[in-house]
Design a protein around this motif. Sequence first.
Motif, short mmCIF file in Angstrom:
data_model
loop_
_atom_site.label_atom_id
_atom_site.label_comp_id
_atom_site.label_asym_id
_atom_site.label_seq_id
_atom_site.Cartn_x
_atom_site.Cartn_y
_atom_site.Cartn_z
N UNK A 1 -9.82 -1.15 -10.32
CA UNK A 1 -8.57 -0.67 -9.77
C UNK A 1 -8.23 -1.31 -8.45
N UNK B 1 -2.93 15.32 -7.87
CA UNK B 1 -4.12 14.50 -8.13
C UNK B 1 -4.40 14.21 -9.60
N UNK B 2 -3.52 14.63 -10.52
CA UNK B 2 -3.76 14.30 -11.92
C UNK B 2 -3.25 12.89 -12.21
N UNK B 3 -3.91 12.22 -13.14
CA UNK B 3 -3.55 10.86 -13.50
C UNK B 3 -2.72 10.84 -14.77
N UNK C 1 -1.14 7.91 -17.47
CA UNK C 1 -0.99 6.51 -17.85
C UNK C 1 0.48 6.24 -18.09
N UNK D 1 -3.53 -1.73 -16.92
CA UNK D 1 -3.02 -0.38 -17.13
C UNK D 1 -2.42 0.13 -15.83
N UNK E 1 -1.13 3.34 -13.79
CA UNK E 1 -1.26 4.80 -13.75
C UNK E 1 -0.46 5.34 -12.57
N UNK F 1 3.61 4.91 -22.50
CA UNK F 1 3.25 6.26 -22.91
C UNK F 1 4.50 7.14 -22.98
N UNK G 1 0.82 -1.20 0.00
CA UNK G 1 0.00 0.00 0.00
C UNK G 1 0.86 1.26 0.00
N UNK H 1 0.96 8.22 -6.20
CA UNK H 1 0.19 7.01 -5.96
C UNK H 1 0.13 6.23 -7.26
N UNK I 1 -0.79 8.74 -10.07
CA UNK I 1 -1.50 9.94 -9.69
C UNK I 1 -0.52 10.84 -8.94
N UNK J 1 -1.30 3.20 -9.41
CA UNK J 1 -2.53 2.41 -9.44
C UNK J 1 -2.49 1.44 -10.61
N UNK K 1 -6.01 -0.79 -4.81
CA UNK K 1 -6.06 0.31 -3.84
C UNK K 1 -4.89 1.26 -3.96
#
Lengths: 115, 111
Positions: free
Chosen positions: A106, A42-44, A46, A34, A36, A59, A9, A91, A38, A93, A108
């Motif tokens: 997804x 807070x923007x994601x 890929x 996929x 990702x 990417x 985690x 973070x 963050x 994911x 956690x």
Amino acid sequence: GALVYQYPRRTICKSGTSMRMECQAVGFQATSVAWYRQSPQKTFELIALSTVNSAIKYEQNFTQEKFPISHPNLSFSSMTVLNAYLEDRGLYLCGAWGANTGQLYFGEGSKLTVL
Amino acid sequence: GDQVEQSPSALSLHEGTDSALRCNFTTTMRSVQWFRQNSRGSLISLFYLASGTKENGRLKSAFDSKERRYSTLHIRDAQLEDSGTYFCAANTGANTGKLTFGHGTILRVHP
């Protein structure tokens, strides 16, 4: 039901060291996974899309040399962040997609802190 | 440019009121998912829509079936536990699960 377990985690690591995270799909076949990130804002983003029996597609701004991914079967995927530095904080994911489900499930998330 | 424009970026609601979030897409999308991210960072899937509307309790989501260029999430009778950050994410078409996320709506429900 469909579940995705992701671990660890959270990880705190020193600059220049590496972090490996794993993703386990339960209850469905994860045809694609996929990864990702963050950002703290807070923007994601890929990182890459991995489809079983196909090449992993990274990417722009992300490379296999920095974020190697393994997706050996329809239930498991792992990704490593090599030589982590401050800009790699965030973070991470994993989202697993099954051809029969249509939607992305997804885990956690694995929070990476770099000291 | 961004393919997914989410609004509002922040929202403050009194308990018991209704509101709506919206995502506009700059191109036609195949499907849309709505998520709530809790304080621990977990992304909880609320809805997956390839068309039409879905409802679950006090939440209802719609995806424009005609032009596939926007989606909405309606919250009815907002409760304190609805607080969190909401994201829409759209699938551009390839059948692989690649999503483009909106920038999120920070929702705060207060007494």
